[in-house]
Design an enzyme around this catalytic site. Structure first.
Site, PDB file in Angstrom:
ATOM      1  N   SER A 108       0.834  -1.206   0.000  1.00  0.00           N
ATOM      2  CA  SER A 108       0.000   0.000   0.000  1.00  0.00           C
ATOM      3  C   SER A 108       0.876   1.266   0.000  1.00  0.00           C
ATOM      4  O   SER A 108       1.953   1.286   0.586  1.00  0.00           O
ATOM      5  CB  SER A 108      -0.907   0.016   1.228  1.00  0.00           C
ATOM      6  OG  SER A 108      -0.161  -0.153   2.394  1.00  0.00           O
ATOM      7  N   GLN A 110       1.669   4.303   1.741  1.00  0.00           N
ATOM      8  CA  GLN A 110       1.477   4.433   3.189  1.00  0.00           C
ATOM      9  C   GLN A 110       2.445   5.421   3.808  1.00  0.00           C
ATOM     10  O   GLN A 110       3.430   5.828   3.184  1.00  0.00           O
ATOM     11  CB  GLN A 110       1.692   3.062   3.843  1.00  0.00           C
ATOM     12  CG  GLN A 110       3.076   2.495   3.582  1.00  0.00           C
ATOM     13  CD  GLN A 110       3.251   1.081   4.132  1.00  0.00           C
ATOM     14  OE1 GLN A 110       3.849   0.916   5.184  1.00  0.00           O
ATOM     15  NE2 GLN A 110       2.712   0.084   3.445  1.00  0.00           N
ATOM     16  N   HIS A 112       3.778   6.264   8.194  1.00  0.00           N
ATOM     17  CA  HIS A 112       3.632   5.832   9.581  1.00  0.00           C
ATOM     18  C   HIS A 112       3.628   7.066  10.479  1.00  0.00           C
ATOM     19  O   HIS A 112       4.308   8.052  10.186  1.00  0.00           O
ATOM     20  CB  HIS A 112       4.768   4.885   9.959  1.00  0.00           C
ATOM     21  CG  HIS A 112       4.865   3.706   9.034  1.00  0.00           C
ATOM     22  ND1 HIS A 112       3.887   2.739   8.968  1.00  0.00           N
ATOM     23  CD2 HIS A 112       5.788   3.375   8.102  1.00  0.00           C
ATOM     24  CE1 HIS A 112       4.232   1.853   8.049  1.00  0.00           C
ATOM     25  NE2 HIS A 112       5.371   2.207   7.501  1.00  0.00           N
ATOM     26  N   LYS A 135       6.491   4.424  14.210  1.00  0.00           N
ATOM     27  CA  LYS A 135       7.021   3.262  13.476  1.00  0.00           C
ATOM     28  C   LYS A 135       8.058   3.727  12.439  1.00  0.00           C
ATOM     29  O   LYS A 135       7.875   3.524  11.243  1.00  0.00           O
ATOM     30  CB  LYS A 135       5.867   2.507  12.795  1.00  0.00           C
ATOM     31  CG  LYS A 135       6.267   1.187  12.117  1.00  0.00           C
ATOM     32  CD  LYS A 135       5.028   0.502  11.536  1.00  0.00           C
ATOM     33  CE  LYS A 135       5.298  -0.802  10.834  1.00  0.00           C
ATOM     34  NZ  LYS A 135       5.833  -0.677   9.496  1.00  0.00           N
ATOM     35  N   GLU A 137      11.116   3.262  10.188  1.00  0.00           N
ATOM     36  CA  GLU A 137      11.554   1.956   9.696  1.00  0.00           C
ATOM     37  C   GLU A 137      12.685   2.069   8.691  1.00  0.00           C
ATOM     38  O   GLU A 137      12.874   3.098   8.047  1.00  0.00           O
ATOM     39  CB  GLU A 137      10.383   1.168   9.100  1.00  0.00           C
ATOM     40  CG  GLU A 137       9.819   1.739   7.826  1.00  0.00           C
ATOM     41  CD  GLU A 137       8.484   1.103   7.443  1.00  0.00           C
ATOM     42  OE1 GLU A 137       7.915   0.350   8.229  1.00  0.00           O
ATOM     43  OE2 GLU A 137       8.037   1.396   6.325  1.00  0.00           O
ATOM     44  N   HIS A 275       5.526   6.179   1.294  1.00  0.00           N
ATOM     45  CA  HIS A 275       6.358   5.170   0.652  1.00  0.00           C
ATOM     46  C   HIS A 275       5.508   3.965   0.283  1.00  0.00           C
ATOM     47  O   HIS A 275       4.374   3.819   0.752  1.00  0.00           O
ATOM     48  CB  HIS A 275       7.512   4.750   1.572  1.00  0.00           C
ATOM     49  CG  HIS A 275       7.065   4.177   2.892  1.00  0.00           C
ATOM     50  ND1 HIS A 275       6.662   4.972   3.945  1.00  0.00           N
ATOM     51  CD2 HIS A 275       6.930   2.902   3.319  1.00  0.00           C
ATOM     52  CE1 HIS A 275       6.326   4.206   4.973  1.00  0.00           C
ATOM     53  NE2 HIS A 275       6.459   2.935   4.609  1.00  0.00           N
ATOM     54  N   ARG A 294      -2.833   4.034   5.369  1.00  0.00           N
ATOM     55  CA  ARG A 294      -2.794   3.632   3.947  1.00  0.00           C
ATOM     56  C   ARG A 294      -3.739   4.457   3.097  1.00  0.00           C
ATOM     57  O   ARG A 294      -4.774   4.913   3.566  1.00  0.00           O
ATOM     58  CB  ARG A 294      -3.226   2.167   3.795  1.00  0.00           C
ATOM     59  CG  ARG A 294      -2.402   1.190   4.564  1.00  0.00           C
ATOM     60  CD  ARG A 294      -2.877  -0.236   4.346  1.00  0.00           C
ATOM     61  NE  ARG A 294      -2.239  -1.098   5.336  1.00  0.00           N
ATOM     62  CZ  ARG A 294      -2.692  -1.299   6.563  1.00  0.00           C
ATOM     63  NH1 ARG A 294      -3.816  -0.732   6.966  1.00  0.00           N
ATOM     64  NH2 ARG A 294      -2.034  -2.077   7.399  1.00  0.00           N
ATOM     65  N   LYS A 300      -6.650  -3.327   2.003  1.00  0.00           N
ATOM     66  CA  LYS A 300      -6.818  -3.091   3.445  1.00  0.00           C
ATOM     67  C   LYS A 300      -7.483  -1.738   3.701  1.00  0.00           C
ATOM     68  O   LYS A 300      -7.716  -0.959   2.785  1.00  0.00           O
ATOM     69  CB  LYS A 300      -5.452  -3.133   4.132  1.00  0.00           C
ATOM     70  CG  LYS A 300      -4.764  -4.504   4.075  1.00  0.00           C
ATOM     71  CD  LYS A 300      -3.447  -4.470   4.849  1.00  0.00           C
ATOM     72  CE  LYS A 300      -2.756  -5.823   4.819  1.00  0.00           C
ATOM     73  NZ  LYS A 300      -1.430  -5.768   5.470  1.00  0.00           N
TER      74      LYS A 300
END
Ligand code: 9C2
Ligand code: ZN
Length: 427
Positions: A108, A110, A112, A135, A137, A275, A294, A300
């Site tokens: 997706s 998305q 965070h 989050k 990452e 991203h 998302r 989702k």
């Protein structure tokens, strides 16, 4: 209990994963625990190695026991005093979550949340935002890897907006023209606002409008490929075959950087940066959280309003988002060490790689915090100084307690014995 504990991760069968034994996630899961059979009809997307409640690691020799139970039984032994005081836990939680991702289809589009947005979203909608945490990452490529990361520079978006009629029409003449007229003299802050206005228009268009322009644009990539260039035309066609007529064709393909990493290259994603990963296998490490906002290319839950309102709308060149490997002085012997040390406290990742030869050895002096090691290639042995050595084959995972010295030796001559180690160590 030893300081080197064999554990088993948990696979997630998200739809974008590679299928059956083509997936590194399935291969690793089966090799670490041969009783796990691989279903060739299922996608295996992510292998989680950590203590997140959604998919916690268990002990290899007692599948009923959670790694977090072991940590909770003696938190200062298994986390170290500094990590424990910064990340207090009553249930044995680690500050980081380590994963293997094996990507067949685009994830997706998305972003965070940061800590404060993570906490807010969790209170308002705990079923979609299961954690009260940020989050950040990092992705380290194991194979060639392709992704969207961050917004393209504004002039590049402007060129596409002026060149591709469907993009212009979806955004609308007024916003598209203002963007074109103002970006060259805009302050940084105004640039952000202009970018948000274009992105917002794309994201809030009705699905019917998006589908109408997407169909026309995909047709144009075939009738006028020179308008897009070969890489973008191919990308739009490829992602349209995965998610026909999706808004991601506009907000992803035309607005985000399309970047490629070679094996061993890494990128770090700050909070609130858009991203989406597109293809390849990676190691991924993040603060322990499953909070994902998302807005495209996904079956989702989407949260368009939150995504549009939270992004930073900065436009950093791809090179700046790459996380360059550093030397790791505490590793000695025959292996090469590469440390990926992003600007957050929760995790770093160390790559340890031997040549494809037997009988090589290396040592890693104690790390002052908890770690998780996974073997991704070749084979060998791993030991805590003074303890019996254990097998290290692809997919084998170990939890390592703080402050123990590790010894490694290689036993494969056909492929290079390679391990990744995620850890949390505070200054
Ligand atoms: O698990 C993502 C996976 O949520 N990658 O993507 O399934 O939500 O589209 P979907 C998460 C992964 O760790 C990630 O954040 N960028
Ligand atoms: Zn992500």
């Amino acid at each position: 209990m030893s300081s080197l504990i064999p554990i088993v991760g948990a696979a997630q069968n998200y739809a974008w994963g590679k299928y059956g034994s083509k997936s590194a996630v399935a291969q690793f899961s089966h090799s670490n625990d041969p009783s796990v059979s691989i279903d060739e009809t299922k996608p295996y997307a992510e292998l989680w190695m950590g203590t997140h409640a959604k998919a916690p690691a268990t002990l290899k020799d007692n599948r009923k026991k959670l790694l977090s139970d072991v940590i909770a039984s003696d938190p200062s032994k298994y986390l170290g005093s500094k990590v424990l005081s910064q990340y207090p836990t009553t249930n044995g939680g680690l500050p980081f979550l380590f994963k293997v991702l094996s990507i067949n289809k685009v994830l997706s589009i998305q972003a965070h949340p940061d800590k404060s947005l993570g906490a807010k979203l969790h209170v308002a909608d705990p079923s979609h935002y299961p954690d009260s945490n940020h989050k950040p990452e990092m992705a380290v490529a194991i194979t060639d890897f392709e992704a969207f990361c961050g917004f393209k520079p504004l002039p590049e978006i402007d060129v596409l907006l002026q060149k591709i009629p469907e993009f212009y029409q979806l955004v609308g003449a007024e916003v598209a023209q203002t963007f074109h007229d103002k970006i060259s003299s805009a302050s940084r802050e105004d640039g952000r606002r202009l970018l948000q206005s274009v992105f917002g228009k794309v994201m809030t268009a009705s699905p019917e409008t998006v589908a109408k322009y997407a169909k026309k644009m995909v047709a144009r990539t075939k009738s006028q490929p020179e308008l897009f260039g070969p890489v973008l035309a191919d990308l739009i066609q490829r992602l349209n075959s995965q998610f026909p007529d999706d808004v991601g064709l506009f907000c992803g393909c035309l607005m985000l950087n399309h970047c490629f990493l070679n094996p061993g290259e890494a990128m770090f994603l700050h909070a609130k940066e858009p991203h989406a990963y597109i293809s390849g296998n990676i190691m991924e490490c993040m603060a322990t959280s499953d909070n994902v906002i998302r807005a495209g290319f996904t079956p989702k839950f989407k949260d368009v309003d939150t995504l549009v309102s939270c992004l930073t709308y900065t436009t950093n060149p791809v090179e700046e988002q790459k996380q360059k490997p550093e030397d790791f002085a505490r590793g000695t012997g025959d292996a090469k060490f590469a440390l990926y040390n992003p600007p957050i406290d929760e995790f770093s990742v160390l790559q340890v790689k031997f040549e494809a030869r037997t009988g090589l050895s290396a040592h890693i002096a104690g790390i002052h915090g908890p770690s998780i090691v996974i073997v991704t290639d070749g084979s060998g042995e791993i030991a805590v100084k003074g303890e019996k050595s254990q097998k290290a084959e692809p997919g084998y995972i170990y939890f390592v307690a703080p402050d123990v010295e590790l010894s490694l030796s290689s036993s494969s001559s056909s492929s290079p014995f390679t391990l990744y180690r995620a850890f949390c160590e505070l200054e």
